[in-house]
Design a protein around this motif. Structure first.
Motif, PDB file in Angstrom:
ATOM      1  N   SER A  31      -7.563  -1.365  -5.589  1.00 24.78           N
ATOM      2  CA  SER A  31      -8.892  -2.147  -6.120  1.00 24.78           C
ATOM      3  C   SER A  31      -9.609  -0.434  -5.647  1.00 24.78           C
ATOM      4  O   SER A  31      -9.454  -0.067  -4.401  1.00 24.78           O
ATOM      5  N   ALA A  32     -10.471  -0.137  -6.350  1.00 24.78           N
ATOM      6  CA  ALA A  32     -10.944   1.118  -6.472  1.00 24.78           C
ATOM      7  C   ALA A  32     -12.426   0.707  -5.435  1.00 24.78           C
ATOM      8  O   ALA A  32     -13.054   1.222  -4.729  1.00 24.78           O
ATOM      9  N   GLY A  33     -12.962  -0.176  -5.807  1.00 26.43           N
ATOM     10  CA  GLY A  33     -14.297  -1.349  -5.312  1.00 26.43           C
ATOM     11  C   GLY A  33     -13.748  -1.678  -3.634  1.00 26.43           C
ATOM     12  O   GLY A  33     -14.726  -0.925  -3.180  1.00 26.43           O
TER      13      GLY A  33
ATOM     14  N   VAL B 144     -13.772   2.139  -1.583  1.00 29.22           N
ATOM     15  CA  VAL B 144     -14.842   2.438  -1.177  1.00 29.22           C
ATOM     16  C   VAL B 144     -15.258   2.310   0.137  1.00 29.22           C
ATOM     17  O   VAL B 144     -15.539   2.007   0.733  1.00 29.22           O
ATOM     18  N   ALA B 145     -15.400   0.154  -0.139  1.00 24.90           N
ATOM     19  CA  ALA B 145     -15.559  -0.772   0.655  1.00 24.90           C
ATOM     20  C   ALA B 145     -15.184  -0.406   2.589  1.00 24.90           C
ATOM     21  O   ALA B 145     -15.730  -0.360   2.689  1.00 24.90           O
ATOM     22  N   ALA B 146     -13.558  -0.454   2.165  1.00 21.38           N
ATOM     23  CA  ALA B 146     -13.155  -0.034   4.069  1.00 21.38           C
ATOM     24  C   ALA B 146     -13.628   1.407   4.182  1.00 21.38           C
ATOM     25  O   ALA B 146     -13.385   1.567   5.038  1.00 21.38           O
ATOM     26  N   VAL B 147     -13.419   2.610   3.338  1.00 22.72           N
ATOM     27  CA  VAL B 147     -13.880   3.744   4.072  1.00 22.72           C
ATOM     28  C   VAL B 147     -15.329   3.612   4.499  1.00 22.72           C
ATOM     29  O   VAL B 147     -16.211   4.453   5.366  1.00 22.72           O
ATOM     30  N   VAL B 148     -16.277   3.490   3.423  1.00 21.36           N
ATOM     31  CA  VAL B 148     -17.271   2.988   4.106  1.00 21.36           C
ATOM     32  C   VAL B 148     -17.962   2.759   5.329  1.00 21.36           C
ATOM     33  O   VAL B 148     -18.670   3.021   5.605  1.00 21.36           O
ATOM     34  N   THR B 149     -17.411   1.222   4.997  1.00 20.43           N
ATOM     35  CA  THR B 149     -17.464   0.575   6.526  1.00 20.43           C
ATOM     36  C   THR B 149     -17.136   1.304   7.595  1.00 20.43           C
ATOM     37  O   THR B 149     -17.104   1.297   8.324  1.00 20.43           O
ATOM     38  N   GLY B 150     -15.605   1.991   7.511  1.00 20.68           N
ATOM     39  CA  GLY B 150     -15.506   3.049   8.748  1.00 20.68           C
ATOM     40  C   GLY B 150     -16.644   3.979   8.734  1.00 20.68           C
ATOM     41  O   GLY B 150     -16.619   3.763  10.452  1.00 20.68           O
ATOM     42  N   LEU B 151     -17.103   4.641   7.931  1.00 21.60           N
ATOM     43  CA  LEU B 151     -17.935   5.857   8.425  1.00 21.60           C
ATOM     44  C   LEU B 151     -19.372   5.027   8.825  1.00 21.60           C
ATOM     45  O   LEU B 151     -19.339   5.654   9.933  1.00 21.60           O
TER      46      LEU B 151
ATOM     47  N   GLY C 138      -6.935   0.076   6.433  1.00 22.61           N
ATOM     48  CA  GLY C 138      -7.389  -0.957   5.733  1.00 22.61           C
ATOM     49  C   GLY C 138      -7.354  -0.141   4.408  1.00 22.61           C
ATOM     50  O   GLY C 138      -7.060  -0.627   3.326  1.00 22.61           O
ATOM     51  N   HIS C 139      -7.409   1.595   4.405  1.00 22.49           N
ATOM     52  CA  HIS C 139      -7.129   1.794   3.205  1.00 22.49           C
ATOM     53  C   HIS C 139      -6.051   1.642   2.534  1.00 22.49           C
ATOM     54  O   HIS C 139      -6.327   1.591   1.480  1.00 22.49           O
ATOM     55  N   GLN C 140      -4.869   2.185   3.353  1.00 19.34           N
ATOM     56  CA  GLN C 140      -3.234   1.869   2.630  1.00 19.34           C
ATOM     57  C   GLN C 140      -3.263   0.921   2.217  1.00 19.34           C
ATOM     58  O   GLN C 140      -1.818   0.727   1.389  1.00 19.34           O
ATOM     59  N   LEU C 141      -3.756  -0.562   3.126  1.00 17.17           N
ATOM     60  CA  LEU C 141      -3.661  -1.609   2.978  1.00 17.17           C
ATOM     61  C   LEU C 141      -4.282  -2.244   1.254  1.00 17.17           C
ATOM     62  O   LEU C 141      -3.352  -2.973   0.369  1.00 17.17           O
ATOM     63  N   VAL C 142      -5.058  -1.663   0.726  1.00 20.17           N
ATOM     64  CA  VAL C 142      -6.070  -2.009  -0.029  1.00 20.17           C
ATOM     65  C   VAL C 142      -5.328  -1.301  -0.587  1.00 20.17           C
ATOM     66  O   VAL C 142      -5.178  -1.452  -2.275  1.00 20.17           O
TER      67      VAL C 142
END
Length: 83
Positions: free
Chosen positions: A19-21, A24-31, A76-80
């Motif tokens: 899921s691309a969304g 993106v949510a996982a990476v932005v939350t981490g940032l 989280g990114h790997q999981l998603v």
């Protein structure tokens, strides 16, 4: 955290499993969490320097928490993405 942005740009994301969304949510939350942690740790460290107390424990704690946030974001990114 810049690595997370590169994961979004160049990482594999096959539509049925990814899921691309959510990626993106996982990476932005981490940032956001890493930035907030870094700024909070900086403020705490500077405050301890101004009060003439040992500041290295606050700086070390900030580093450890930032590394934990980066690892959690990567996981989280790997999981998603299912990679």
């Amino acid at each position: 955290m810049l690595g997370g942005v590169f994961l979004l740009a160049f990482g594999p994301c096959a539509p049925p499993r990814c899921s691309a969304g959510a990626a993106v949510a996982a990476v932005v939350t981490g940032l956001v969490l890493a930035a907030a942690t870094g700024l909070g740790g900086l403020a705490l460290t500077v405050r301890r320097i101004v009060l003439r107390r040992a500041a290295w424990p606050a700086a070390l704690l900030t580093l450890v928490v930032c590394v934990a946030v980066v690892v959690a974001t990567w996981a989280g990114h790997q999981l998603v993405t299912g990679v």
